[in-house]
Design an enzyme around this catalytic site. Structure first.
Site, PDB file in Angstrom:
ATOM      1  CB  ALA A   1       8.807   1.526  15.196  1.00  0.00           C
TER       2      ALA A   1
ATOM      3  CD  GLU B   1      15.534   9.562  10.728  1.00  0.00           C
ATOM      4  OE1 GLU B   1      15.051  10.172   9.737  1.00  0.00           O
ATOM      5  OE2 GLU B   1      14.963   8.631  11.309  1.00  0.00           O
TER       6      GLU B   1
ATOM      7  CB  THR C   1       7.175   8.906  17.407  1.00  0.00           C
ATOM      8  OG1 THR C   1       6.956   7.676  16.715  1.00  0.00           O
ATOM      9  CG2 THR C   1       6.858   8.704  18.882  1.00  0.00           C
TER      10      THR C   1
ATOM     11  N   GLY D   1       0.751  13.452  19.275  1.00  0.00           N
ATOM     12  CA  GLY D   1       0.344  13.599  20.672  1.00  0.00           C
ATOM     13  C   GLY D   1       0.848  12.431  21.500  1.00  0.00           C
TER      14      GLY D   1
ATOM     15  CG  ASP E   1      12.685   6.789   1.484  1.00  0.00           C
ATOM     16  OD1 ASP E   1      11.899   7.160   0.611  1.00  0.00           O
ATOM     17  OD2 ASP E   1      13.413   7.581   2.116  1.00  0.00           O
TER      18      ASP E   1
ATOM     19  NE  ARG F   1      -7.162   9.495  14.872  1.00  0.00           N
ATOM     20  CZ  ARG F   1      -5.889   9.306  15.206  1.00  0.00           C
ATOM     21  NH1 ARG F   1      -5.062   8.759  14.339  1.00  0.00           N
ATOM     22  NH2 ARG F   1      -5.448   9.660  16.396  1.00  0.00           N
TER      23      ARG F   1
ATOM     24  CD  GLU G   1       2.526   6.025   9.185  1.00  0.00           C
ATOM     25  OE1 GLU G   1       1.743   6.523   8.352  1.00  0.00           O
ATOM     26  OE2 GLU G   1       3.169   6.710  10.014  1.00  0.00           O
TER      27      GLU G   1
END
Length: 594
Positions: free
Chosen positions: A155, A174, A183, A187, A363, A423, A562
């Site tokens: 993202a 990062e 990611t 898969g 975070d 799931r 997410e």
């Protein structure tokens, strides 16, 4: 006689310099060394299989380490560079593993120790080196950019690329030592209705059906407006990845649980490595700086509550990043933060492993909440049904299930759930079985059709080595390996094969029955559920703007991926995450740059 004495004296002196003393130690100058100088090879086992190294030792010091061979995921392999630097600096293998790259780190250190063993040495025989001074004051650095993106996963990189394309000055932070986030280890299948492969295969689908499936999968508590943005823009996002970023899609589709149509595109190699590698290449071409090992800690606001910057901590610097336009939070979920999980859902405690990277600690959610952002759906935490019972890692072997080729049974040899079900339903079904595990069975035809050896060979080696996967010529032999009831297993398989021939599963209504399970050899995988995705997070609107507790937009703040909540409801359908992160990552980047 004089000449003879001089010659003898010279010989004695030479022996004292380069010879061995009476304890067998090599002499260098006047100092005895414990380890014989030389270059030694060693082998260890990382996440991707065998890691082979060559270690050069001089005067009981590790002078050089060369990696001769490895098959680690791109990004994770950088851990070996970090470890090499630390090992040589300390002259010790007693160094910390690289955060987020534990298996790669352990495999590399195992290879170094193997090389030491080849030198008939142990780590404690290396010369002790005084460590560098600790607690050196960090440099304070202030920079100004149009946009700061927090998080270099799918993202965040999508947002950065789009913002840069719109003319903004962008920098990406990062906290981990490598880019990619969840990611990278996924898969990375991508749900998009009306895609080119559906058209080629004559599969009927629609945006409305994708929306309906997603809402139903999330028990209809999803924000329908956000779901519509994802479904309506998913195909465009997949084409953007292909044509603008360079992602290669395989010439095949998957059907994940909860989807009523086969609509999920598969990246090259069926791995997020293809997505992240190409995004990073694009970012580099566009001169977008990505600061690794740089953790954002505080969102800076002005007196009106507008976000105007970010404070961050690097390895040797404390940063203040001021922004002319906006901050985009794309720091991922909180699947690896047990304390945070338990806070919102006490059932998801430390007894449950996680598929997530160690960086998934929420975070960004905490930072946004600290300035008044509203949160939504935090209690909804999803487990993935087919994971490594030892580590929690998501298993790519499960691709075979998504192609429809597997039968899932319990210790008693019986089916207990639809193999292509939701799931959460599958995970809870597995937890209720003996040992809280399941056994996934397929035959050679299904194995070949799923391209498991081609795409995931190193994982198969790991599974065989750790007795989590068996290959056998008969069902009885395969069952015996895991002490599964062989008689019941055979009866279950016979019944299942009859369903395939009839084209209908009256027991569990499996929505795809492409092949029987009857061609030896047979494979059985042992698996268990693990935390996979946190559906809750920062509340956003359709423009990816963050919403505060009063229902108003927080100016200067966007979020995607997410870290956000509301899109997936109680349960995310497989392959919807990639559509979500790319669609809203692009939306955030485009709008933040305006």
């Amino acid at each position: 006689m004089k000449k003879l004495l001089i010659i003898l004296l010279a010989i004695i002196m030479a022996i004292s310099v380069v010879g061995c003393n009476n304890e067998g130690k090599e002499i260098v100058g006047n100092e005895a060394t414990v380890i014989k100088n030389g270059t030694y090879k060693g082998v260890g086992n990382g996440k991707g299989g065998e890691i082979s190294v060559e270690v050069t030792i001089e005067d009981d010091m590790i002078k050089d380490i060369k990696v001769l061979g490895q098959n680690e995921t791109s990004g994770f392999d950088t851990a070996m560079d970090t470890l090499t630097e630390n090992i040589i600096a300390k002259n010790s293998v007693d160094v910390d593993t690289v955060s987020g790259c534990t298996l790669t780190s352990k495999g590399f250190l195992e290879a170094i120790n193997s090389a030491l063993a080849a030198a008939n040495a142990t780590p404690d025989m290396l010369k002790k080196v005084e460590g560098a001074a600790k607690n050196v004051a960090k440099e304070d650095v202030t920079e100004t950019h149009d946009i700061v993106v927090i998080g270099a996963g799918g993202a965040g990189l999508a947002a950065a690329i789009e913002a840069k394309a719109a003319g903004a000055d962008v920098i990406v932070l990062e906290k981990m030592p490598l880019a990619g986030g969840n990611t990278l280890i996924s898969g990375a299948e991508y749900a998009a209705s009306n895609n080119w492969l559906q058209e080629k295969e004559g599969i009927k689908d629609s945006v409305e059906q994708h929306i309906e499936d997603t809402l139903k999968g999330g028990d209809n508590i999803n924000n329908p407006e956000l779901v519509r943005v994802v479904a309506e823009n998913a195909l465009e996002g997949a084409i953007w990845l292909r044509d603008e970023v360079g992602v290669v899609w395989e010439d095949e589709l998957m059907q994940f649980g909860g989807h009523t149509a086969k609509r999920s595109l598969v990246p090259l190699g069926a791995s997020g490595k293809e997505i992240i590698t190409k995004q990073l290449k694009k970012a580099k071409e566009m001169n977008i700086p990505i600061l690794l090992n740089t953790k954002a800690t505080v969102l800076i606001t002005d007196t009106n509550g507008k976000v105007i910057g970010v404070e961050a901590e690097g390895e040797d610097k404390n940063y203040t990043f001021n922004t002319n336009k906006a901050v985009i939070v794309a720091s991922g979920g909180f699947g690896s933060n047990v304390e945070m999980r338990v806070k919102y859902n006490p059932d998801i405690d430390n007894a449950i492993l996680s598929t997530n990277t160690t960086g998934s600690t929420g975070d960004g959610i905490v930072m946004a909440e600290n300035i008044g952002a509203d949160l939504v759906g935090m209690e909804h935490i999803q487990t993935y049904p087919i994971c490594d019972p030892l580590t929690g890692t998501l298993l790519y072997f499960d691709d075979a299930r998504l192609y429809g080729h597997t039968v899932i049974v319990n210790k008693e040899g019986k089916r207990f759930v639809e193999e292509l079900g939701r799931r959460d339903v599958m995970s809870m079904g597995i937890k209720a079985q003996t040992g809280s595990v399941c056994y996934e069975l397929l035959d050679q035809n299904g194995f070949d059709a799923s391209k498991l050896q081609e795409n995931h060979g190193p994982e198969l080696d790991y599974l065989f080595k750790n007795n989590l996967l068996v290959k056998a010529d008969t069902l009885e032999e395969a069952a015996a390996f895991f002490e599964i009831d062989a008689k019941e297993l055979k009866a279950t398989v016979n019944k299942y094969n009859s369903y395939v021939k009839d084209g209908k599963d009256p027991e569990f209504n499996k929505r795809m029955l492409p092949s029987t399970v009857d061609t030896a050899p047979f494979y059985i995988l042992k698996a268990a559920p693990a935390v996979h995705h946190t559906m809750g997070g920062i509340k956003i609107n359709t423009n990816a703007q963050v919403i505060n507790k009063d229902g108003k937009v927080i100016e200067g703040l966007y979020a995607a991926g997410e870290v956000t909540g509301g899109i997936h409801g109680t349960n995310r359908l497989g392959s919807n995450a990639l559509a979500d992160i790319i669609v809203f990552g692009r939306v955030a980047g485009q709008n933040a740059a305006k």
